[in-house]
Design a protein around this motif. Structure first.
Motif, PDB file in Angstrom:
ATOM      1  N   GLY A 112      53.253  79.476   2.943  1.00 61.20           N
ATOM      2  CA  GLY A 112      53.202  78.179   3.600  1.00 61.20           C
ATOM      3  C   GLY A 112      53.307  77.002   2.658  1.00 61.20           C
ATOM      4  O   GLY A 112      53.345  75.851   3.101  1.00 61.20           O
ATOM      5  N   GLN A 113      53.367  77.288   1.359  1.00 62.84           N
ATOM      6  CA  GLN A 113      53.401  76.216   0.367  1.00 62.84           C
ATOM      7  C   GLN A 113      54.643  75.336   0.573  1.00 62.84           C
ATOM      8  O   GLN A 113      55.753  75.838   0.767  1.00 62.84           O
ATOM      9  N   ASN A 114      54.423  74.032   0.547  1.00 65.72           N
ATOM     10  CA  ASN A 114      55.502  73.050   0.699  1.00 65.72           C
ATOM     11  C   ASN A 114      56.158  73.081   2.076  1.00 65.72           C
ATOM     12  O   ASN A 114      57.270  72.585   2.248  1.00 65.72           O
ATOM     13  N   ARG A 115      55.484  73.681   3.060  1.00 64.22           N
ATOM     14  CA  ARG A 115      56.023  73.686   4.424  1.00 64.22           C
ATOM     15  C   ARG A 115      55.080  72.924   5.360  1.00 64.22           C
ATOM     16  O   ARG A 115      53.863  73.032   5.255  1.00 64.22           O
ATOM     17  N   LEU A 116      55.689  72.167   6.257  1.00 67.22           N
ATOM     18  CA  LEU A 116      54.944  71.378   7.225  1.00 67.22           C
ATOM     19  C   LEU A 116      55.440  71.707   8.624  1.00 67.22           C
ATOM     20  O   LEU A 116      56.590  72.121   8.807  1.00 67.22           O
ATOM     21  N   VAL A 117      54.578  71.488   9.616  1.00 62.84           N
ATOM     22  CA  VAL A 117      54.981  71.636  11.010  1.00 62.84           C
ATOM     23  C   VAL A 117      54.887  70.273  11.666  1.00 62.84           C
ATOM     24  O   VAL A 117      53.941  69.514  11.445  1.00 62.84           O
ATOM     25  N   LEU A 118      55.901  69.936  12.478  1.00 61.17           N
ATOM     26  CA  LEU A 118      55.966  68.616  13.102  1.00 61.17           C
ATOM     27  C   LEU A 118      56.429  68.752  14.547  1.00 61.17           C
ATOM     28  O   LEU A 118      57.441  69.402  14.829  1.00 61.17           O
ATOM     29  N   GLY A 119      55.664  68.145  15.446  1.00 60.70           N
ATOM     30  CA  GLY A 119      56.051  68.063  16.850  1.00 60.70           C
ATOM     31  C   GLY A 119      55.963  66.621  17.310  1.00 60.70           C
ATOM     32  O   GLY A 119      55.000  65.921  16.986  1.00 60.70           O
ATOM     33  N   VAL A 120      56.973  66.173  18.058  1.00 60.62           N
ATOM     34  CA  VAL A 120      57.044  64.772  18.482  1.00 60.62           C
ATOM     35  C   VAL A 120      57.239  64.711  19.989  1.00 60.62           C
ATOM     36  O   VAL A 120      58.109  65.395  20.542  1.00 60.62           O
ATOM     37  N   ILE A 121      56.422  63.901  20.653  1.00 62.16           N
ATOM     38  CA  ILE A 121      56.548  63.718  22.096  1.00 62.16           C
ATOM     39  C   ILE A 121      57.844  62.965  22.397  1.00 62.16           C
ATOM     40  O   ILE A 121      58.172  61.965  21.753  1.00 62.16           O
ATOM     41  N   GLY A 122      58.583  63.474  23.363  1.00 67.04           N
ATOM     42  CA  GLY A 122      59.825  62.811  23.761  1.00 67.04           C
ATOM     43  C   GLY A 122      61.051  63.305  23.049  1.00 67.04           C
ATOM     44  O   GLY A 122      62.166  62.846  23.339  1.00 67.04           O
ATOM     45  N   GLN A 123      60.886  64.263  22.092  1.00 61.83           N
ATOM     46  CA  GLN A 123      62.031  64.855  21.392  1.00 61.83           C
ATOM     47  C   GLN A 123      61.921  66.370  21.461  1.00 61.83           C
ATOM     48  O   GLN A 123      60.858  66.942  21.197  1.00 61.83           O
ATOM     49  N   THR A 124      63.033  66.999  21.805  1.00 60.77           N
ATOM     50  CA  THR A 124      63.046  68.456  21.775  1.00 60.77           C
ATOM     51  C   THR A 124      63.077  68.927  20.333  1.00 60.77           C
ATOM     52  O   THR A 124      63.390  68.165  19.409  1.00 60.77           O
ATOM     53  N   GLU A 180      65.232  70.876  19.053  1.00 60.42           N
ATOM     54  CA  GLU A 180      66.622  70.800  18.588  1.00 60.42           C
ATOM     55  C   GLU A 180      66.965  69.392  18.111  1.00 60.42           C
ATOM     56  O   GLU A 180      67.569  69.209  17.035  1.00 60.42           O
ATOM     57  N   GLU A 181      66.565  68.384  18.893  1.00 60.96           N
ATOM     58  CA  GLU A 181      66.850  66.991  18.532  1.00 60.96           C
ATOM     59  C   GLU A 181      66.115  66.600  17.257  1.00 60.96           C
ATOM     60  O   GLU A 181      66.689  65.939  16.372  1.00 60.96           O
ATOM     61  N   LEU A 182      64.862  67.018  17.165  1.00 65.67           N
ATOM     62  CA  LEU A 182      64.058  66.668  15.992  1.00 65.67           C
ATOM     63  C   LEU A 182      64.611  67.335  14.733  1.00 65.67           C
ATOM     64  O   LEU A 182      64.722  66.696  13.673  1.00 65.67           O
ATOM     65  N   GLN A 241      59.337  77.080  18.663  1.00 68.10           N
ATOM     66  CA  GLN A 241      58.963  76.655  20.018  1.00 68.10           C
ATOM     67  C   GLN A 241      59.291  75.176  20.192  1.00 68.10           C
ATOM     68  O   GLN A 241      60.440  74.785  20.095  1.00 68.10           O
ATOM     69  N   ASP A 242      58.279  74.325  20.392  1.00 71.96           N
ATOM     70  CA  ASP A 242      58.540  72.895  20.613  1.00 71.96           C
ATOM     71  C   ASP A 242      58.421  72.067  19.344  1.00 71.96           C
ATOM     72  O   ASP A 242      58.532  70.838  19.394  1.00 71.96           O
ATOM     73  N   GLU A 243      58.170  72.728  18.214  1.00 75.42           N
ATOM     74  CA  GLU A 243      58.016  72.020  16.943  1.00 75.42           C
ATOM     75  C   GLU A 243      59.110  72.443  15.974  1.00 75.42           C
ATOM     76  O   GLU A 243      59.910  73.328  16.247  1.00 75.42           O
ATOM     77  N   VAL A 244      59.118  71.778  14.822  1.00 75.18           N
ATOM     78  CA  VAL A 244      60.024  72.181  13.744  1.00 75.18           C
ATOM     79  C   VAL A 244      59.216  72.418  12.475  1.00 75.18           C
ATOM     80  O   VAL A 244      58.160  71.808  12.264  1.00 75.18           O
ATOM     81  N   ILE A 245      59.723  73.328  11.668  1.00 72.85           N
ATOM     82  CA  ILE A 245      59.137  73.606  10.362  1.00 72.85           C
ATOM     83  C   ILE A 245      59.982  72.896   9.316  1.00 72.85           C
ATOM     84  O   ILE A 245      61.217  73.012   9.315  1.00 72.85           O
TER      85      ILE A 245
END
Length: 316
Positions: free
Chosen positions: A221-233, A235-237, A258-262
């Motif tokens: 998991g080093q140097n990896r983040l998870v991000l989820g944004v309301i209003g963006q799929t 794919e779009e993010l 799923q609904d987030e991006v790594i």
């Protein structure tokens, strides 16, 4: 106790299926022995059980040569090894006596484990008349009837519904708490994560990853983040991150979950820089933090290059 496997090799004909594998496990812990079909897990287990002899290498217990016949070993194989036309009681008692128990003790232990696993009513029934799940519980009873020092469980949750899976979970945790040495092999990674402090991943007869599971996850998991944004799929993010943040995030390391991006940070960059970009775009953030990969993801990364298996591979 400490069991050490050192530089084991094994050849069948001209095919070498183990290429010098080494790992260790201590009492009171469970080791996850993982690998795809044909990787060498079953061969390793059979060498531990003295069913096969290694071509080279050694197995030590507390620094001395490990002689399986001198120790109580409980083994639950992936393929059921009991006799379908024999009654539950007669074969568990017989197998207990083969492992050094008196007939009286074997019978007492048999009754204890059948009751513990909720199948005491089938004591005098032929195994073939039981459901798949109850047959699996009977097989677990024969694994533990001798009060083993070493417990080897190969796909123990096969055929069990959620209720019976919980019973088995409790039993496995009890064995670990009692200071048993437990080797756990399964393709169901959630169970491995639940029980095992340490894992060993074998691929094509070689160990490709081993160590403490928590530390392995931390490293992956080093140097990896998870991000989820309301209003963006997702794919779009992901597309926006690859296009606009490619100076701080590795584009090829951006993927959907799923609904987030790594996100994978480029060397020398920090999560604070990502937060700054988020603030600039006034994103409505639903999730943000360090990403901890699942064991499934780690396993696929280490052993996901399997080619088509031959029958010989599957038997390894």
């Amino acid at each position: 106790m400490k069991l050490e496997v050192k530089n084991l090799t094994k050849t069948f004909g001209e095919k070498e299926v183990l290429h010098g594998i080494s790992f260790s496990i201590e009492s009171g812990k469970a080791l996850g022995l993982l690998g795809r079909n044909g990787a060498g897990k079953t061969t390793t287990i059979r060498i531990l059980m003295d069913v096969f002899r290694a071509n080279s290498g050694e197995i030590l217990l507390d620094g001395s040569k490990f002689v399986p016949s001198r120790h109580r070993i409980g083994y639950l194989p992936e393929e059921r090894g009991l006799y379908p036309k024999k009654t539950v009681s007669e074969q568990i008692i017989y197998l207990g006596m083969l492992r050094g128990l008196s007939q009286k003790t074997a019978k007492e232990n048999m009754k204890k484990w059948l009751k513990r696993l909720g199948v005491e009513e089938y004591e005098n029934r032929k195994l073939e008349t039981l459901s798949k799940g109850n047959q699996q519980k009977v097989q677990l009873a024969q694994t533990l009837v001798c009060d083993p020092e070493i417990v080897i469980l190969d796909e123990p949750f096969s055929g069990l519904d959620p209720v019976n899976s919980q019973i088995l979970k409790d039993v496995v945790n009890e064995q670990i708490a009692q200071g048993k040495l437990v080797i756990f092999s399964s393709h169901q990674m959630s169970y491995v994560e639940e029980f095992c402090e340490d894992v060993v991943i074998i691929n094509h007869g070689e160990i490709v990853l081993d160590g403490e599971l928590k530390e392995i996850k931390r490293s992956y998991g080093q140097n990896r983040l998870v991000l989820g944004v309301i209003g963006q799929t997702a794919e779009e993010l992901a597309e926006m991150v690859r296009r606009e943040w490619n100076t701080i995030v590795r584009p090829a390391g951006v993927r959907k979950l799923q609904d987030e991006v790594i996100l994978e940070l480029l060397p020398g960059h920090t999560a604070q820089e990502v937060l700054h970009r988020i603030a600039e775009k006034e994103m409505d953030v639903e999730l943000f933090g360090k990403y901890e990969p699942s064991l499934t993801e780690i396993f696929v990364d280490c052993a996901g290059d399997e080619t088509q298996e031959t029958q010989e591979d599957r038997e390894a």
